[in-house]
Motif scaffolding. Structure first.
Motif, PDB file in Angstrom:
ATOM      1  N   THR A  93       1.159  -0.997  -0.253  1.00 34.43           N
ATOM      2  CA  THR A  93      -0.044   0.294   0.209  1.00 34.43           C
ATOM      3  C   THR A  93       1.320   1.134  -0.699  1.00 34.43           C
ATOM      4  O   THR A  93       0.258   2.277  -0.270  1.00 34.43           O
ATOM      5  CB  THR A  93      -0.813  -0.052   1.210  1.00 34.43           C
ATOM      6  OG1 THR A  93       0.070  -0.317   1.954  1.00 34.43           O
ATOM      7  CG2 THR A  93      -2.080  -0.716   1.009  1.00 34.43           C
ATOM      8  N   THR A  94       2.019   1.420   0.273  1.00 35.78           N
ATOM      9  CA  THR A  94       2.655   2.416   0.395  1.00 35.78           C
ATOM     10  C   THR A  94       4.383   2.124   0.038  1.00 35.78           C
ATOM     11  O   THR A  94       4.839   0.686  -0.109  1.00 35.78           O
ATOM     12  CB  THR A  94       2.755   2.963   1.829  1.00 35.78           C
ATOM     13  OG1 THR A  94       3.780   2.130   2.881  1.00 35.78           O
ATOM     14  CG2 THR A  94       1.600   3.364   2.520  1.00 35.78           C
ATOM     15  N   LYS A  95       5.460   2.934  -0.158  1.00 36.93           N
ATOM     16  CA  LYS A  95       6.306   2.963  -0.649  1.00 36.93           C
ATOM     17  C   LYS A  95       7.562   1.826   0.201  1.00 36.93           C
ATOM     18  O   LYS A  95       8.546   1.618  -0.260  1.00 36.93           O
ATOM     19  CB  LYS A  95       6.994   4.279  -1.443  1.00 36.93           C
ATOM     20  CG  LYS A  95       6.656   4.410  -2.486  1.00 36.93           C
ATOM     21  CD  LYS A  95       6.638   6.321  -3.155  1.00 36.93           C
ATOM     22  CE  LYS A  95       5.976   6.675  -4.356  1.00 36.93           C
ATOM     23  NZ  LYS A  95       6.995   8.094  -4.496  1.00 36.93           N
TER      24      LYS A  95
ATOM     25  N   SER B  58       6.429  -1.163   0.413  1.00 35.84           N
ATOM     26  CA  SER B  58       7.305  -2.018  -0.607  1.00 35.84           C
ATOM     27  C   SER B  58       8.713  -1.863  -1.058  1.00 35.84           C
ATOM     28  O   SER B  58       8.708  -3.201  -1.516  1.00 35.84           O
ATOM     29  CB  SER B  58       6.772  -1.429  -2.121  1.00 35.84           C
ATOM     30  OG  SER B  58       7.586  -1.932  -2.878  1.00 35.84           O
TER      31      SER B  58
ATOM     32  N   ASN C 241       4.609  -0.807  -7.359  1.00 34.88           N
ATOM     33  CA  ASN C 241       4.657   0.371  -6.015  1.00 34.88           C
ATOM     34  C   ASN C 241       4.873   1.066  -6.430  1.00 34.88           C
ATOM     35  O   ASN C 241       4.500   2.093  -5.533  1.00 34.88           O
ATOM     36  CB  ASN C 241       5.256  -0.643  -5.568  1.00 34.88           C
ATOM     37  CG  ASN C 241       3.965  -1.820  -4.258  1.00 34.88           C
ATOM     38  OD1 ASN C 241       2.935  -1.487  -4.460  1.00 34.88           O
ATOM     39  ND2 ASN C 241       4.605  -2.727  -3.951  1.00 34.88           N
TER      40      ASN C 241
ATOM     41  N   MET D  93       2.295   5.944  -6.755  1.00 39.23           N
ATOM     42  CA  MET D  93       1.305   6.318  -6.235  1.00 39.23           C
ATOM     43  C   MET D  93       0.236   7.187  -6.153  1.00 39.23           C
ATOM     44  O   MET D  93       0.882   8.528  -7.100  1.00 39.23           O
ATOM     45  CB  MET D  93       1.546   6.239  -4.262  1.00 39.23           C
ATOM     46  CG  MET D  93       2.200   4.899  -3.948  1.00 39.23           C
ATOM     47  SD  MET D  93       1.044   3.050  -3.900  1.00 39.23           S
ATOM     48  CE  MET D  93       2.522   2.694  -3.218  1.00 39.23           C
TER      49      MET D  93
ATOM     50  N   ASP E 240       0.603   9.077   3.514  1.00 38.63           N
ATOM     51  CA  ASP E 240       2.060   9.783   2.953  1.00 38.63           C
ATOM     52  C   ASP E 240       2.520  10.355   3.161  1.00 38.63           C
ATOM     53  O   ASP E 240       4.025   9.963   2.318  1.00 38.63           O
ATOM     54  CB  ASP E 240       0.789  11.857   2.195  1.00 38.63           C
ATOM     55  CG  ASP E 240       1.275  12.322   1.800  1.00 38.63           C
ATOM     56  OD1 ASP E 240       1.565  11.403   0.414  1.00 38.63           O
ATOM     57  OD2 ASP E 240       2.023  13.070   1.841  1.00 38.63           O
TER      58      ASP E 240
ATOM     59  N   GLU F 136       4.296   7.266   4.469  1.00 39.76           N
ATOM     60  CA  GLU F 136       4.678   6.007   4.131  1.00 39.76           C
ATOM     61  C   GLU F 136       5.567   6.694   2.638  1.00 39.76           C
ATOM     62  O   GLU F 136       5.923   5.270   1.950  1.00 39.76           O
ATOM     63  CB  GLU F 136       4.361   5.301   4.324  1.00 39.76           C
ATOM     64  CG  GLU F 136       3.929   4.383   6.034  1.00 39.76           C
ATOM     65  CD  GLU F 136       5.048   3.872   6.479  1.00 39.76           C
ATOM     66  OE1 GLU F 136       5.050   2.507   5.929  1.00 39.76           O
ATOM     67  OE2 GLU F 136       6.016   4.343   7.494  1.00 39.76           O
ATOM     68  N   ASN F 137       4.471   7.150   1.713  1.00 39.05           N
ATOM     69  CA  ASN F 137       5.145   7.149   0.656  1.00 39.05           C
ATOM     70  C   ASN F 137       6.414   8.562   0.456  1.00 39.05           C
ATOM     71  O   ASN F 137       6.688   8.130  -0.389  1.00 39.05           O
ATOM     72  CB  ASN F 137       3.611   7.527  -0.227  1.00 39.05           C
ATOM     73  CG  ASN F 137       2.823   6.355  -0.098  1.00 39.05           C
ATOM     74  OD1 ASN F 137       2.925   5.045  -0.649  1.00 39.05           O
ATOM     75  ND2 ASN F 137       1.620   6.917  -1.180  1.00 39.05           N
ATOM     76  N   HIS F 138       6.670   8.535   0.920  1.00 37.39           N
ATOM     77  CA  HIS F 138       7.949   9.446   1.102  1.00 37.39           C
ATOM     78  C   HIS F 138       8.857   9.263   1.515  1.00 37.39           C
ATOM     79  O   HIS F 138       9.264   9.018   2.704  1.00 37.39           O
ATOM     80  CB  HIS F 138       7.598  10.866   1.652  1.00 37.39           C
ATOM     81  CG  HIS F 138       6.499  11.242   0.446  1.00 37.39           C
ATOM     82  ND1 HIS F 138       5.074  11.767   0.615  1.00 37.39           N
ATOM     83  CD2 HIS F 138       6.673  12.073  -0.574  1.00 37.39           C
ATOM     84  CE1 HIS F 138       4.331  12.119  -0.238  1.00 37.39           C
ATOM     85  NE2 HIS F 138       5.410  13.416  -0.852  1.00 37.39           N
TER      86      HIS F 138
END
Length: 333
Positions: free
Chosen positions: A50-52, A55, A146, A149, A207, A209-211
């Motif tokens: 669900t997040t980078k 991943s 992944n 996003m 958000d 977790e995606n950075h």
């Protein structure tokens, strides 16, 4: 027995990524003429997150566990032969090793590799090459997919606006009660605020977790602040809405709360608001003492309320605020 309502058919973003990932991974593995090429799709499914950050962790653990499974398969199948007893012993030893290295989430993807080796009946260099390429294709495709996003800034702003509107209404209702004693408010904004604070904070965490290089996000801090402020609001409401008498102090507090209700936003005007609250305290000190026990209780409740409001404001004291102009520009790109 009551039947559950069938949910509306919809294709989520993760579902779409999974479908594309499977097709791409199997297509590449087939093009490379790999044995068990459909397994590349399975490895991709198991690496979709669900997040980078999740991943990156998923790929790392699965690659590590995959290499460990290859080594263990080579040793045990060479010693014990390609039979179910050796396979059982391998799994018996393999899982505790994954636990020891904190990579148990990679168990299923590793077992896929082990079963392919078991099914082949021999451990050869071409087989090793085949398994390594399957891992590269399966995990690689999952990793690349992944890393794309969707932009969640609109969702963050939607929750932010809903919270600010709910807080504004809550303070307006408190003001109205202090002025008129009106008790018709049903308190639904408290439930609305609680829902959007929880959802907003969860989305903001995603958000973060995606950075990969960022440990904290301005939106996550914003929702965390709103969550703490909501605790104060819920704590103080029963006290302020059960005043035993109306006193002159009520109008002073009502004026402050009314102004506060008009200034609930994502910026930072805490210093000015706390300065106004200090003036409320000073006016309290200039007013005459209560005439009876009921007035004393009412004034005490109002004193507690302004101290709670000071804490409500102080929570946001060092918050730099959300640059909404920057967010609008970002959304237009």
């Amino acid at each position: 027995m009551k039947l559950k309502k069938i949910k509306r058919f919809s294709i989520g973003y993760r579902t779409l990524k999974t479908a594309v990932g499977i097709a791409v991974a199997i297509g590449i593995a087939s093009f490379l003429d790999l044995e068990y090429y459909t397994s590349a799709g399975i490895l991709t499914i198991l690496s979709i997150q669900t997040t980078k950050r999740k991943s990156v962790h998923a790929i790392y653990t699965r690659v590590a566990a995959g290499l460990l499974s290859l080594l263990l398969s080579y040793i045990l199948f060479s010693i014990g032969g390609y039979n179910v007893i050796t396979l059982g012993v391998l799994i018996l030893l393999f899982l505790p090793l994954l636990v020891m290295f904190h990579i148990t989430a990679a168990f299923v993807s590793s077992v896929v590799i082990v079963l392919q080796i078991f099914n082949s009946g021999e451990f050869t260099l071409p087989l090793l090459y085949n398994e390594l390429l399957l891992m590269l294709v399966g995990f690689g495709v999952g990793f690349l997919i992944n890393f794309y996003m969707p932009d969640i800034s609109k969702g963050l702003n939607r929750h932010r606006i809903a919270i600010e509107e709910a807080y504004s209404t809550i303070f307006h209702e408190i003001e109205k009660y202090l002025r008129t004693g009106d008790t018709s408010w049903d308190g639904k904004e408290l439930i609305i605020a609680e829902k959007h604070v929880a959802k907003g904070k969860a989305l903001a965490y995603m958000d973060v977790e995606n950075h990969l290089a960022r440990k904290e996000d301005v939106y996550y801090r914003y929702f965390d602040i709103r969550e703490k402020q909501l605790e104060i609001i819920e704590r103080v409401l029963p006290k302020i809405t059960s005043l035993p008498a109306s006193v002159a102090h009520s109008k002073i507090v009502a004026d402050f709360v009314g102004e506060l209700s008009e200034n609930v936003h994502s910026g930072n005007t805490v210093t000015e608001s706390r300065r106004k609250l200090q003036r409320v305290r000073e006016r309290f000190e200039e007013m005459p003492m209560p005439k009876n026990h009921e007035e004393f209780l009412a004034m005490s409740a109002l004193y507690v309320f302004i101290e709670e409001m000071d804490e409500y404001l102080a929570i946001k004291q060092n918050f730099e605020g959300i640059n909404l102009k920057k967010e609008r520009l970002k959304n237009r790109k």
